[in-house]
Design a protein around this motif. Structure first.
Motif, PDB file in Angstrom:
ATOM      1  N   LEU A  42      89.347  50.419  69.655  1.00 40.64           N
ATOM      2  CA  LEU A  42      89.175  50.400  68.204  1.00 40.64           C
ATOM      3  C   LEU A  42      87.799  50.920  67.805  1.00 40.64           C
ATOM      4  N   LEU A  43      86.753  50.421  68.459  1.00 38.02           N
ATOM      5  CA  LEU A  43      85.398  50.828  68.096  1.00 38.02           C
ATOM      6  C   LEU A  43      85.123  52.289  68.456  1.00 38.02           C
ATOM      7  N   GLY A  44      85.736  52.783  69.519  1.00 38.78           N
ATOM      8  CA  GLY A  44      85.622  54.206  69.837  1.00 38.78           C
ATOM      9  C   GLY A  44      86.221  55.059  68.734  1.00 38.78           C
ATOM     10  N   GLY A  45      87.386  54.656  68.242  1.00 42.75           N
ATOM     11  CA  GLY A  45      88.013  55.376  67.130  1.00 42.75           C
ATOM     12  C   GLY A  45      87.210  55.284  65.853  1.00 42.75           C
ATOM     13  N   VAL A  46      86.673  54.103  65.562  1.00 45.64           N
ATOM     14  CA  VAL A  46      85.844  53.913  64.361  1.00 45.64           C
ATOM     15  C   VAL A  46      84.588  54.779  64.438  1.00 45.64           C
ATOM     16  N   ALA A  47      83.951  54.819  65.593  1.00 43.90           N
ATOM     17  CA  ALA A  47      82.741  55.633  65.751  1.00 43.90           C
ATOM     18  C   ALA A  47      83.038  57.111  65.501  1.00 43.90           C
ATOM     19  N   LEU A  48      84.147  57.605  66.048  1.00 42.00           N
ATOM     20  CA  LEU A  48      84.518  59.006  65.831  1.00 42.00           C
ATOM     21  C   LEU A  48      84.818  59.276  64.363  1.00 42.00           C
ATOM     22  N   TYR A  49      85.558  58.393  63.737  1.00 39.13           N
ATOM     23  CA  TYR A  49      85.877  58.562  62.313  1.00 39.13           C
ATOM     24  C   TYR A  49      84.595  58.614  61.488  1.00 39.13           C
ATOM     25  N   HIS A  50      83.718  57.654  61.710  1.00 41.26           N
ATOM     26  CA  HIS A  50      82.463  57.591  60.958  1.00 41.26           C
ATOM     27  C   HIS A  50      81.645  58.866  61.171  1.00 41.26           C
ATOM     28  N   CYS A  51      81.556  59.294  62.407  1.00 38.09           N
ATOM     29  CA  CYS A  51      80.781  60.483  62.748  1.00 38.09           C
ATOM     30  C   CYS A  51      81.395  61.747  62.129  1.00 38.09           C
ATOM     31  N   ASP A  52      82.691  61.780  61.988  1.00 37.07           N
ATOM     32  CA  ASP A  52      83.386  62.953  61.461  1.00 37.07           C
ATOM     33  C   ASP A  52      83.322  63.051  59.944  1.00 37.07           C
ATOM     34  N   TYR A  53      83.142  61.920  59.254  1.00 38.61           N
ATOM     35  CA  TYR A  53      83.203  61.924  57.793  1.00 38.61           C
ATOM     36  C   TYR A  53      81.908  61.523  57.092  1.00 38.61           C
ATOM     37  N   THR A  54      80.883  61.136  57.834  1.00 38.26           N
ATOM     38  CA  THR A  54      79.615  60.722  57.243  1.00 38.26           C
ATOM     39  C   THR A  54      78.561  61.788  57.519  1.00 38.26           C
ATOM     40  N   PRO A  55      77.964  62.365  56.489  1.00 38.61           N
ATOM     41  CA  PRO A  55      76.926  63.372  56.725  1.00 38.61           C
ATOM     42  C   PRO A  55      75.750  62.783  57.511  1.00 38.61           C
ATOM     43  N   ASP A  56      75.317  63.501  58.531  1.00 36.89           N
ATOM     44  CA  ASP A  56      74.172  63.108  59.367  1.00 36.89           C
ATOM     45  C   ASP A  56      74.313  61.693  59.929  1.00 36.89           C
ATOM     46  N   ALA A  57      75.519  61.353  60.323  1.00 31.66           N
ATOM     47  CA  ALA A  57      75.783  60.008  60.862  1.00 31.66           C
ATOM     48  C   ALA A  57      74.991  59.780  62.143  1.00 31.66           C
ATOM     49  N   MET A  58      74.492  58.577  62.294  1.00 35.54           N
ATOM     50  CA  MET A  58      73.859  58.137  63.533  1.00 35.54           C
ATOM     51  C   MET A  58      74.501  56.821  63.908  1.00 35.54           C
ATOM     52  N   VAL A  59      75.263  56.837  65.007  1.00 35.88           N
ATOM     53  CA  VAL A  59      76.002  55.661  65.457  1.00 35.88           C
ATOM     54  C   VAL A  59      75.470  55.247  66.829  1.00 35.88           C
ATOM     55  N   PRO A  60      74.468  54.370  66.867  1.00 35.53           N
ATOM     56  CA  PRO A  60      74.018  53.867  68.164  1.00 35.53           C
ATOM     57  C   PRO A  60      75.003  52.837  68.706  1.00 35.53           C
ATOM     58  N   ILE A  61      75.217  52.904  70.013  1.00 36.26           N
ATOM     59  CA  ILE A  61      76.052  51.933  70.713  1.00 36.26           C
ATOM     60  C   ILE A  61      75.118  51.105  71.581  1.00 36.26           C
ATOM     61  N   GLY A  62      75.066  49.808  71.350  1.00 35.67           N
ATOM     62  CA  GLY A  62      74.188  48.943  72.114  1.00 35.67           C
ATOM     63  C   GLY A  62      74.955  47.793  72.737  1.00 35.67           C
ATOM     64  N   ALA A  63      74.474  47.325  73.858  1.00 34.92           N
ATOM     65  CA  ALA A  63      75.041  46.162  74.541  1.00 34.92           C
ATOM     66  C   ALA A  63      73.959  45.594  75.441  1.00 34.92           C
ATOM     67  N   SER A  64      74.300  44.575  76.196  1.00 33.97           N
ATOM     68  CA  SER A  64      73.296  43.966  77.072  1.00 33.97           C
ATOM     69  C   SER A  64      72.912  44.896  78.214  1.00 33.97           C
ATOM     70  N   SER A  65      73.754  45.883  78.514  1.00 34.84           N
ATOM     71  CA  SER A  65      73.392  46.873  79.534  1.00 34.84           C
ATOM     72  C   SER A  65      73.927  48.239  79.125  1.00 34.84           C
ATOM     73  N   ARG A  66      73.261  49.272  79.578  1.00 34.76           N
ATOM     74  CA  ARG A  66      73.691  50.626  79.270  1.00 34.76           C
ATOM     75  C   ARG A  66      75.061  50.907  79.874  1.00 34.76           C
ATOM     76  N   ASP A  67      75.342  50.338  81.048  1.00 35.75           N
ATOM     77  CA  ASP A  67      76.649  50.538  81.678  1.00 35.75           C
ATOM     78  C   ASP A  67      77.772  49.959  80.820  1.00 35.75           C
ATOM     79  N   LEU A 102      80.509  67.785  64.931  1.00 37.66           N
ATOM     80  CA  LEU A 102      80.178  69.152  64.541  1.00 37.66           C
ATOM     81  C   LEU A 102      80.378  69.424  63.055  1.00 37.66           C
ATOM     82  N   ARG A 103      81.266  68.696  62.402  1.00 43.10           N
ATOM     83  CA  ARG A 103      81.549  68.970  60.987  1.00 43.10           C
ATOM     84  C   ARG A 103      80.438  68.496  60.054  1.00 43.10           C
ATOM     85  N   LYS A 104      79.873  67.327  60.323  1.00 36.44           N
ATOM     86  CA  LYS A 104      78.893  66.715  59.418  1.00 36.44           C
ATOM     87  C   LYS A 104      77.541  66.455  60.085  1.00 36.44           C
ATOM     88  N   ASN A 105      77.338  67.043  61.275  1.00 32.67           N
ATOM     89  CA  ASN A 105      76.070  66.889  61.991  1.00 32.67           C
ATOM     90  C   ASN A 105      75.793  65.440  62.374  1.00 32.67           C
TER      91      ASN A 105
END
Length: 128
Positions: A42-67, A102-105
């Motif tokens: 779900l969150l992978g899909g949400v991140a892609l949607y947000h990135c595709d439709y929000t100009p200059d979107a910045m979506v950091p993904i954080g957790a207790s470890s990078r892995d 690529l559409r909205k940078n």
């Protein structure tokens, strides 16, 4: 979007309530579900949607470890690789743990858990 099984992804109703709250502009939305209920997908899909439709979107993904963050990145990257038309809208940089819109940078980026390395991040959507 195509899942790794080759089937088109159709989310169930209950996680879409979370997405509705998220896109209604709430500053913080919690998704608390047991393991194996599709949170990462779900969150992978949400991140892609947000990135595709929000100009200059910045979506950091954080957790207790990078892995741990890598799992969400890989799910979103898999959607890009498998889904028709997505390669024209996104570019995956696995070595940098980044997906560029690529559409909205826009950008989806795995961020280290180290509190000293997140300087300068101005997110439009954070996924933790």
């Amino acid at each position: 979007m195509l899942l790794d099984s080759g089937d088109y992804w159709k989310p169930e109703e209950f996680p879409l309530e979370y997405v509705e709250d998220l896109f209604d502009g709430h500053s913080e939305v919690w998704l608390i579900l047991p393991e194996g209920n599709g949170k990462t997908t779900l969150l992978g899909g949400v991140a892609l949607y947000h990135c595709d439709y929000t100009p200059d979107a910045m979506v950091p993904i954080g957790a207790s470890s990078r892995d741990q963050c890598q799992i969400l990145h890989d799910q979103a990257a898999g959607f890009v690789r498998r889904s028709p038309g997505f390669k024209d809208r996104f570019r995956v940089y696995d070595g940098y743990r980044r997906i560029s819109g690529l559409r909205k940078n826009g950008r989806i980026q795995v961020i280290a858990a180290d509190d000293r390395t997140g300087d300068g991040v101005i997110p439009t959507l954070c996924l933790l």
